[in-house]
Design a protein around this motif. Sequence first.
Motif, PDB file in Angstrom:
ATOM      1  N   ILE A  35      -0.709   1.671  11.488  1.00 13.36           N
ATOM      2  CA  ILE A  35      -1.520   1.201  12.638  1.00 13.36           C
ATOM      3  C   ILE A  35      -2.162  -0.076  11.818  1.00 13.36           C
ATOM      4  CG2 ILE A  35      -3.702   1.388  13.669  1.00 13.36           C
ATOM      5  CD1 ILE A  35      -1.340   2.873  15.085  1.00 13.36           C
ATOM      6  N   GLN A  36      -2.804  -0.077  10.644  1.00 13.33           N
ATOM      7  CA  GLN A  36      -3.413  -0.956  10.132  1.00 13.33           C
ATOM      8  C   GLN A  36      -2.372  -2.353   9.839  1.00 13.33           C
ATOM      9  OE1 GLN A  36      -4.839   0.902   6.552  1.00 13.33           O
ATOM     10  NE2 GLN A  36      -6.878   1.195   7.265  1.00 13.33           N
ATOM     11  N   ARG A  37      -1.000  -2.033   9.551  1.00 15.02           N
ATOM     12  CA  ARG A  37      -0.007  -3.019   9.212  1.00 15.02           C
ATOM     13  C   ARG A  37       0.210  -3.763  10.850  1.00 15.02           C
ATOM     14  NH1 ARG A  37       2.173   0.438   5.081  1.00 15.02           N
ATOM     15  NH2 ARG A  37       3.551   1.558   6.796  1.00 15.02           N
ATOM     16  N   ASP A  38       0.295  -2.851  11.737  1.00 19.78           N
ATOM     17  CA  ASP A  38       0.762  -3.230  13.147  1.00 19.78           C
ATOM     18  C   ASP A  38      -0.416  -4.459  13.590  1.00 19.78           C
ATOM     19  OD1 ASP A  38       2.936  -1.939  12.975  1.00 19.78           O
ATOM     20  OD2 ASP A  38       2.168  -0.106  14.494  1.00 19.78           O
ATOM     21  N   ILE A  39      -1.728  -4.031  13.339  1.00 19.53           N
ATOM     22  CA  ILE A  39      -2.803  -5.055  13.688  1.00 19.53           C
ATOM     23  C   ILE A  39      -2.762  -6.127  12.827  1.00 19.53           C
ATOM     24  CG2 ILE A  39      -5.416  -5.087  13.723  1.00 19.53           C
ATOM     25  CD1 ILE A  39      -4.403  -2.961  15.705  1.00 19.53           C
ATOM     26  N   ASP A  40      -2.436  -5.958  11.702  1.00 21.54           N
ATOM     27  CA  ASP A  40      -2.220  -7.165  10.821  1.00 21.54           C
ATOM     28  C   ASP A  40      -0.913  -8.195  11.658  1.00 21.54           C
ATOM     29  OD1 ASP A  40      -4.080  -6.426   9.274  1.00 21.54           O
ATOM     30  OD2 ASP A  40      -2.895  -5.867   7.663  1.00 21.54           O
ATOM     31  N   THR A  41       0.169  -7.699  11.943  1.00 19.95           N
ATOM     32  CA  THR A  41       1.347  -8.261  12.361  1.00 19.95           C
ATOM     33  C   THR A  41       0.531  -8.908  13.734  1.00 19.95           C
ATOM     34  OG1 THR A  41       2.770  -6.907  11.532  1.00 19.95           O
ATOM     35  CG2 THR A  41       3.652  -8.004  13.213  1.00 19.95           C
ATOM     36  N   LEU A  42      -0.070  -8.219  14.682  1.00 23.36           N
ATOM     37  CA  LEU A  42      -0.357  -8.572  15.848  1.00 23.36           C
ATOM     38  C   LEU A  42      -1.442  -9.857  15.762  1.00 23.36           C
ATOM     39  CD1 LEU A  42      -1.045  -5.399  18.125  1.00 23.36           C
ATOM     40  CD2 LEU A  42       0.664  -7.160  18.398  1.00 23.36           C
ATOM     41  N   CYS A  43      -2.058  -9.751  14.725  1.00 25.22           N
ATOM     42  CA  CYS A  43      -3.069 -10.887  14.616  1.00 25.22           C
ATOM     43  C   CYS A  43      -2.355 -12.037  13.978  1.00 25.22           C
ATOM     44  CB  CYS A  43      -4.275 -10.419  13.323  1.00 25.22           C
ATOM     45  SG  CYS A  43      -5.477  -9.074  13.884  1.00 25.22           S
ATOM     46  N   GLN A  44      -1.551 -11.670  13.216  1.00 24.03           N
ATOM     47  CA  GLN A  44      -0.649 -12.999  12.743  1.00 24.03           C
ATOM     48  C   GLN A  44       0.021 -13.982  13.801  1.00 24.03           C
ATOM     49  OE1 GLN A  44       1.828 -11.574   9.455  1.00 24.03           O
ATOM     50  NE2 GLN A  44       0.127 -11.031   8.521  1.00 24.03           N
ATOM     51  N   TYR A  50      -9.879  -7.593  16.635  1.00 22.08           N
ATOM     52  CA  TYR A  50     -10.785  -7.248  15.705  1.00 22.08           C
ATOM     53  C   TYR A  50     -11.144  -6.180  15.310  1.00 22.08           C
ATOM     54  CZ  TYR A  50     -13.973  -7.492  19.424  1.00 22.08           C
ATOM     55  OH  TYR A  50     -14.665  -7.183  20.622  1.00 22.08           O
ATOM     56  N   ALA A  51     -11.893  -5.929  13.822  1.00 23.36           N
ATOM     57  CA  ALA A  51     -12.308  -4.872  13.509  1.00 23.36           C
ATOM     58  C   ALA A  51     -13.621  -4.557  13.703  1.00 23.36           C
ATOM     59  CB  ALA A  51     -11.838  -4.529  12.198  1.00 23.36           C
TER      60      ALA A  51
END
Length: 306
Positions: A35-44, A50-51
């Motif tokens: 999930i954390q990696r997915d969030i990073d991908t979406l932000c990019q 945001y957290a």
Amino acid sequence: MKTDRLYALTLYLLNHGKTPASELAERFEVSIRTIQRDIDTLCQAGIPIYAVTGINGGYDISDTFKINNHLVSKEEFSYIATALQGLKTVTNSRLADEILEKIIAISNSYDTAMVLDFSVLREGDEKLLQALQSAAINRHTVKFSYTNNKGETKLRHVEPVTVMYKWYSWYMLAYDKDKEDYRTYKLVRMENISVTEETFTRSHISGKDILDKYDNLYTNKTLPTKVILHCYNHAIHRIKEYLNGKITKIYENGSALVEAWVIEDEQWWVGVIMSQGKDAEVLEPEHIKSKIIDSAKDLLYLYKKL
């Protein structure tokens, strides 16, 4: 697969707002790290996620982020969402839930102004509906034993086309390989059901087109029969409710003539009428009246009162 999850994750945050990573991981059946990696991908990709820190923290998405919804009006979105919510109550389908998330995200509203709760329509294991629907979509044959209304049980091997709810019961419309024709099978009469790896041997038009084309031929040429009843007291409303009856005349004493339609090969409507006791009398047709009388005699004989 990851692309689908990223899209679904975005929609979920749009619809539900701040959500802990652990809840997202459970929802999408992945690890918290994924999930954390997915969030990073979406932000990019420019999605404003945001957290939020703290004991009640989680991930959220900016209120300024919207999905284009110009193709369909708000009222049209409401109809689509209502239908999907009704489908969910019947099948408890994960796919229907995911599609509903998309619709709500695009329409930016949970308010459908109507609720369709069809959970009472579930017959046994709701997974059976999903399995048969999946077999039809993926073009896999189904084998099962089937008991008809005469008590005869035979093995069937069919190519399922669609599942449908009609006349207060669930049916499967399928191409019977032995009979080389389309037939409907009542789900509650099906046992030992298995979806095979064998694929269809022929192409089929849509279930709706088949039903329109055959116009009751697929139901073994069974058509509903009109029944006229003279009803008293609560039986008036019960016949209206359970048999979709229509009041055609009201008498001064409060009784009424009620018109209903029944499928003669079915048995449940006999029980509905008999359960009203002396408050519901069949007037016509004569053979339906005789059927009720014979059923009453059989019941009395069973309890040795006649």
